[in-house]
Design a protein around this motif. Structure first.
Motif, PDB file in Angstrom:
ATOM      1  N   LYS A 354      33.964 -43.878 -12.974  1.00  0.00           N
ATOM      2  CA  LYS A 354      34.696 -44.473 -11.845  1.00  0.00           C
ATOM      3  C   LYS A 354      36.252 -44.401 -12.436  1.00  0.00           C
ATOM      4  O   LYS A 354      36.261 -44.714 -13.523  1.00  0.00           O
ATOM      5  CB  LYS A 354      34.285 -45.593 -11.308  1.00  0.00           C
ATOM      6  CG  LYS A 354      33.210 -45.476 -10.631  1.00  0.00           C
ATOM      7  CD  LYS A 354      32.739 -46.819  -9.840  1.00  0.00           C
ATOM      8  CE  LYS A 354      31.435 -46.857  -8.936  1.00  0.00           C
ATOM      9  NZ  LYS A 354      31.013 -48.141  -8.581  1.00  0.00           N
ATOM     10  N   PRO A 355      37.218 -44.081 -11.683  1.00  0.00           N
ATOM     11  CA  PRO A 355      38.488 -44.320 -12.233  1.00  0.00           C
ATOM     12  C   PRO A 355      38.888 -45.563 -12.914  1.00  0.00           C
ATOM     13  O   PRO A 355      39.899 -45.613 -13.487  1.00  0.00           O
ATOM     14  CB  PRO A 355      39.427 -43.652 -10.962  1.00  0.00           C
ATOM     15  CG  PRO A 355      38.411 -43.022 -10.194  1.00  0.00           C
ATOM     16  CD  PRO A 355      37.238 -43.715 -10.158  1.00  0.00           C
ATOM     17  N   ASP A 356      38.401 -46.777 -12.351  1.00  0.00           N
ATOM     18  CA  ASP A 356      38.706 -47.975 -12.707  1.00  0.00           C
ATOM     19  C   ASP A 356      37.707 -48.620 -13.833  1.00  0.00           C
ATOM     20  O   ASP A 356      37.841 -49.629 -14.087  1.00  0.00           O
ATOM     21  CB  ASP A 356      38.925 -48.751 -11.572  1.00  0.00           C
ATOM     22  CG  ASP A 356      37.227 -49.142 -10.708  1.00  0.00           C
ATOM     23  OD1 ASP A 356      36.523 -48.181 -11.027  1.00  0.00           O
ATOM     24  OD2 ASP A 356      37.408 -50.132 -10.075  1.00  0.00           O
ATOM     25  N   GLN A 357      36.857 -47.488 -14.403  1.00  0.00           N
ATOM     26  CA  GLN A 357      35.912 -48.075 -15.252  1.00  0.00           C
ATOM     27  C   GLN A 357      35.933 -47.279 -16.542  1.00  0.00           C
ATOM     28  O   GLN A 357      36.658 -46.209 -16.631  1.00  0.00           O
ATOM     29  CB  GLN A 357      34.483 -47.821 -14.723  1.00  0.00           C
ATOM     30  CG  GLN A 357      34.073 -48.793 -13.420  1.00  0.00           C
ATOM     31  CD  GLN A 357      33.923 -49.879 -13.921  1.00  0.00           C
ATOM     32  OE1 GLN A 357      33.860 -50.673 -14.934  1.00  0.00           O
ATOM     33  NE2 GLN A 357      34.020 -50.945 -12.825  1.00  0.00           N
ATOM     34  N   ARG A 358      35.484 -47.530 -17.600  1.00  0.00           N
ATOM     35  CA  ARG A 358      35.203 -46.867 -18.774  1.00  0.00           C
ATOM     36  C   ARG A 358      33.911 -46.584 -19.266  1.00  0.00           C
ATOM     37  O   ARG A 358      33.182 -47.816 -19.196  1.00  0.00           O
ATOM     38  CB  ARG A 358      36.282 -47.505 -19.937  1.00  0.00           C
ATOM     39  CG  ARG A 358      35.870 -49.087 -20.336  1.00  0.00           C
ATOM     40  CD  ARG A 358      36.567 -49.445 -21.399  1.00  0.00           C
ATOM     41  NE  ARG A 358      36.071 -48.497 -22.921  1.00  0.00           N
ATOM     42  CZ  ARG A 358      35.122 -48.704 -23.236  1.00  0.00           C
ATOM     43  NH1 ARG A 358      34.119 -49.557 -23.164  1.00  0.00           N
ATOM     44  NH2 ARG A 358      34.756 -48.041 -24.410  1.00  0.00           N
ATOM     45  N   HIS A 359      33.676 -45.662 -20.217  1.00  0.00           N
ATOM     46  CA  HIS A 359      32.504 -45.337 -21.002  1.00  0.00           C
ATOM     47  C   HIS A 359      32.560 -44.342 -21.848  1.00  0.00           C
ATOM     48  O   HIS A 359      33.416 -43.575 -21.442  1.00  0.00           O
ATOM     49  CB  HIS A 359      31.266 -45.059 -19.856  1.00  0.00           C
ATOM     50  CG  HIS A 359      29.943 -45.252 -20.455  1.00  0.00           C
ATOM     51  ND1 HIS A 359      29.452 -44.403 -21.406  1.00  0.00           N
ATOM     52  CD2 HIS A 359      28.916 -46.345 -20.333  1.00  0.00           C
ATOM     53  CE1 HIS A 359      28.267 -44.888 -21.856  1.00  0.00           C
ATOM     54  NE2 HIS A 359      27.859 -46.005 -21.150  1.00  0.00           N
ATOM     55  N   ILE A 360      32.165 -44.168 -23.066  1.00  0.00           N
ATOM     56  CA  ILE A 360      32.257 -43.447 -23.981  1.00  0.00           C
ATOM     57  C   ILE A 360      31.744 -41.864 -23.364  1.00  0.00           C
ATOM     58  O   ILE A 360      32.129 -40.943 -23.887  1.00  0.00           O
ATOM     59  CB  ILE A 360      31.582 -43.489 -25.118  1.00  0.00           C
ATOM     60  CG1 ILE A 360      30.502 -43.484 -25.424  1.00  0.00           C
ATOM     61  CG2 ILE A 360      32.261 -44.672 -25.932  1.00  0.00           C
ATOM     62  CD1 ILE A 360      29.609 -43.575 -26.694  1.00  0.00           C
ATOM     63  N   TYR A 361      30.874 -42.063 -22.430  1.00  0.00           N
ATOM     64  CA  TYR A 361      30.474 -40.676 -21.752  1.00  0.00           C
ATOM     65  C   TYR A 361      30.968 -40.656 -20.513  1.00  0.00           C
ATOM     66  O   TYR A 361      30.734 -41.176 -19.531  1.00  0.00           O
ATOM     67  CB  TYR A 361      28.958 -41.001 -21.618  1.00  0.00           C
ATOM     68  CG  TYR A 361      28.048 -40.981 -22.937  1.00  0.00           C
ATOM     69  CD1 TYR A 361      28.133 -40.348 -23.977  1.00  0.00           C
ATOM     70  CD2 TYR A 361      27.142 -41.851 -22.807  1.00  0.00           C
ATOM     71  CE1 TYR A 361      27.521 -40.468 -25.131  1.00  0.00           C
ATOM     72  CE2 TYR A 361      26.177 -42.164 -23.862  1.00  0.00           C
ATOM     73  CZ  TYR A 361      26.591 -41.210 -25.035  1.00  0.00           C
ATOM     74  OH  TYR A 361      25.631 -41.602 -26.306  1.00  0.00           O
ATOM     75  N   ALA A 362      31.904 -39.761 -20.417  1.00  0.00           N
ATOM     76  CA  ALA A 362      32.813 -39.680 -19.048  1.00  0.00           C
ATOM     77  C   ALA A 362      31.946 -39.005 -18.232  1.00  0.00           C
ATOM     78  O   ALA A 362      32.202 -39.062 -16.768  1.00  0.00           O
ATOM     79  CB  ALA A 362      34.001 -38.710 -19.431  1.00  0.00           C
ATOM     80  N   LYS A 363      30.874 -38.203 -18.621  1.00  0.00           N
ATOM     81  CA  LYS A 363      30.127 -37.609 -17.514  1.00  0.00           C
ATOM     82  C   LYS A 363      28.576 -37.398 -18.233  1.00  0.00           C
ATOM     83  O   LYS A 363      28.429 -37.154 -19.224  1.00  0.00           O
ATOM     84  CB  LYS A 363      30.388 -36.286 -17.090  1.00  0.00           C
ATOM     85  CG  LYS A 363      29.742 -35.444 -16.195  1.00  0.00           C
ATOM     86  CD  LYS A 363      30.218 -34.148 -15.637  1.00  0.00           C
ATOM     87  CE  LYS A 363      30.107 -33.130 -16.477  1.00  0.00           C
ATOM     88  NZ  LYS A 363      30.731 -31.603 -16.082  1.00  0.00           N
TER      89      LYS A 363
END
Length: 454
Positions: A354-363
């Motif tokens: 999501k645009p307002d979240q983060r994770h090292i795996y973008a997809k």
């Protein structure tokens, strides 16, 4: 499936989760379970080409011999490969391959291969699971913007999924037995193939599997998980405890770690999302374990539909105690001669951060087996939309206890040329113990110190 039901699935596949509460399946859809659909929601019929057979109940509990220490024999030991997919011929099978599988052929053209066998729909589950699944179809709903469940029972929350998030919840809530104990190993081979074994004693139990379970209690607990490191000596005695919740927005996952060196128990909020995996040399995140686990709230989940795909299945040869770890763990990837692939139908889901979240795996690009609701294959992309890590599960049905599971999970880093393998038990004294007896007191932070005594 009847055309009207097929149409409803295809229409639903284009939907994204958009409301706080989603309705359960219609009475007509529920009636399809056990008729045109299997009791857990797969298409009962085979495919038009005859390369995927009809589901006729799965393997019986006495399908083959089970050793005294719990290892299951191969009920398909006489099967021979129909053909082998290699770097030289994969293009002709590309329609039935995941992008990550193609990336493996391109990364390891001389050694990676996929021996393809006759498709066997081996999965079966206890009647209690089928009954609960039917109740879930009629009653379970997504709440808290889709990140919690209401009216959920036992396993398989959404046998007739209406969107990608429901498919992911099916993987999270799939049947893994009510309780089990296992000893498994993890390895992270270097590029040259050298590795060190990390050994874990693990306990898993759902509330109903506790010896002292009282109905109406622990309503927001999905399962308890305890993992003790026993090898190598520098890590021995460290213990992880997880209370996995059903509504992780209302009550986030609770985790604790006992550090044997410090002799103290502390909360472990990093055991979630892209926090580092235990003793994994930076090769996996916390939510890579079990192919995918935890709260799904950082992603948008798009259901692409269903497809026929070659996935690692009935991996009895790979999971056999006749194999040594040195036979299995090789440079680049597992020994392909010990693997088995079959053509099966999978649900295809694509997750984007999501645009307002983060994770090292973008997809994440996920493929989930229709018969077991286990994730079979997941491709992971970095923030540049570059293929990064490829997760592949080698499924194995433990027919005596009617529990689908894995013989091994792998996570291939095609950029670094390294990989992680988790869940092997070939050289251990026993296989999975589904008669494991546990009580609620075994899964308290206070119990960690005792569990971690060296």
């Amino acid at each position: 499936m009847k055309p009207t039901f097929r149409q409803s699935v295809l229409m639903a596949s284009m939907m994204a989760i958009s409301t706080a509460t989603m309705a359960a399946a219609t009475p007509e859809q529920v009636a399809a379970l056990g008729n045109t659909l299997t009791p857990v929601g797969a298409e009962k019929a085979g495919n038009a080409a005859g390369t995927i057979p009809e589901w006729t109940g799965g393997l019986p509990t006495d399908a083959a011999q089970v050793s005294e220490n719990g290892f299951v024999s191969n009920p398909f030991a006489e099967d021979k490969p129909l053909f082998v997919i290699t770097a030289q011929n994969y293009q002709q099978y590309a329609d039935n391959l995941a992008p990550g599988q193609i990336a493996m052929f391109e990364r390891y053209p001389e050694t990676f291969k996929m021996p393809v066998y006759e498709s066997r729909r081996s999965v079966s589950m206890p009647d209690a699971v089928y009954s609960a699944t039917r109740d879930n179809a009629a009653n379970t709903k997504l709440v808290a913007d889709g990140y919690g469940l209401e009216n959920y029972k036992l396993a398989n929350a959404f046998p007739i999924p209406a969107n990608g998030l429901e498919v992911v919840w099916n993987h999270i809530t799939r049947y893994r037995g009510e309780a089990f104990q296992r000893v498994v190993v993890q390895a992270t081979p270097q590029v040259n193939g050298s590795y060190t074994i990390v050994r874990f004693n693990e306990d898993y139990v759902i509330p109903q599997g506790l010896a002292d379970f009282t109905p109406g209690t622990m309503d927001n607990i999905l399962y308890y998980f305890k993992q003790q490191v026993t090898d190598p000596s520098r890590l021995a005695g460290n213990v992880l405890l997880v209370h996995e919740t059903i509504n992780q927005v209302e009550t986030p996952r609770m985790a604790w770690i006992y550090n044997a060196g410090q002799r103290r128990v502390r909360r472990a909020p990093q055991v979630s999302y892209d926090g580092p995996g235990t003793a994994a040399d930076g090769m996996r995140t916390s939510d890579n374990l079990d192919m995918y686990n935890g709260a799904p709230d950082r992603y948008n989940w798009e259901l692409k539909g269903k497809k026929e795909m070659y996935i690692a299945y009935n991996s009895y040869k790979l999971g056999s105690p006749e194999q040594q770890y040195s036979d299995i763990i090789q440079a680049g990837h597992l020994n392909s001669d010990l693997t088995r692939y079959e053509l099966h139908r999978v649900w295809e889901v694509e997750a984007t951060v999501k645009p307002d979240q983060r994770h090292i795996y973008a997809k994440r690009h996920m493929f989930v087996d229709e018969d077991s609701w286990q994730a079979a294959h997941i491709d992971h992309y970095d923030g540049r939309d570059t293929m990064w890590r490829i997760a592949e599960a080698h499924s194995l049905h433990r027919y005596k206890d009617q529990v689908p599971g894995y013989a091994a999970e792998t996570l291939y880093d095609v950029l670094a040329g390294r990989y992680l393998v988790m869940g092997l038990s070939n050289e251990e004294e026993s296989g999975y113990n589904y008669q494991h007896q546990a009580s609620a007191s075994d899964f308290t932070p206070a119990a960690l110190r005792q569990a971690g005594v060296r």
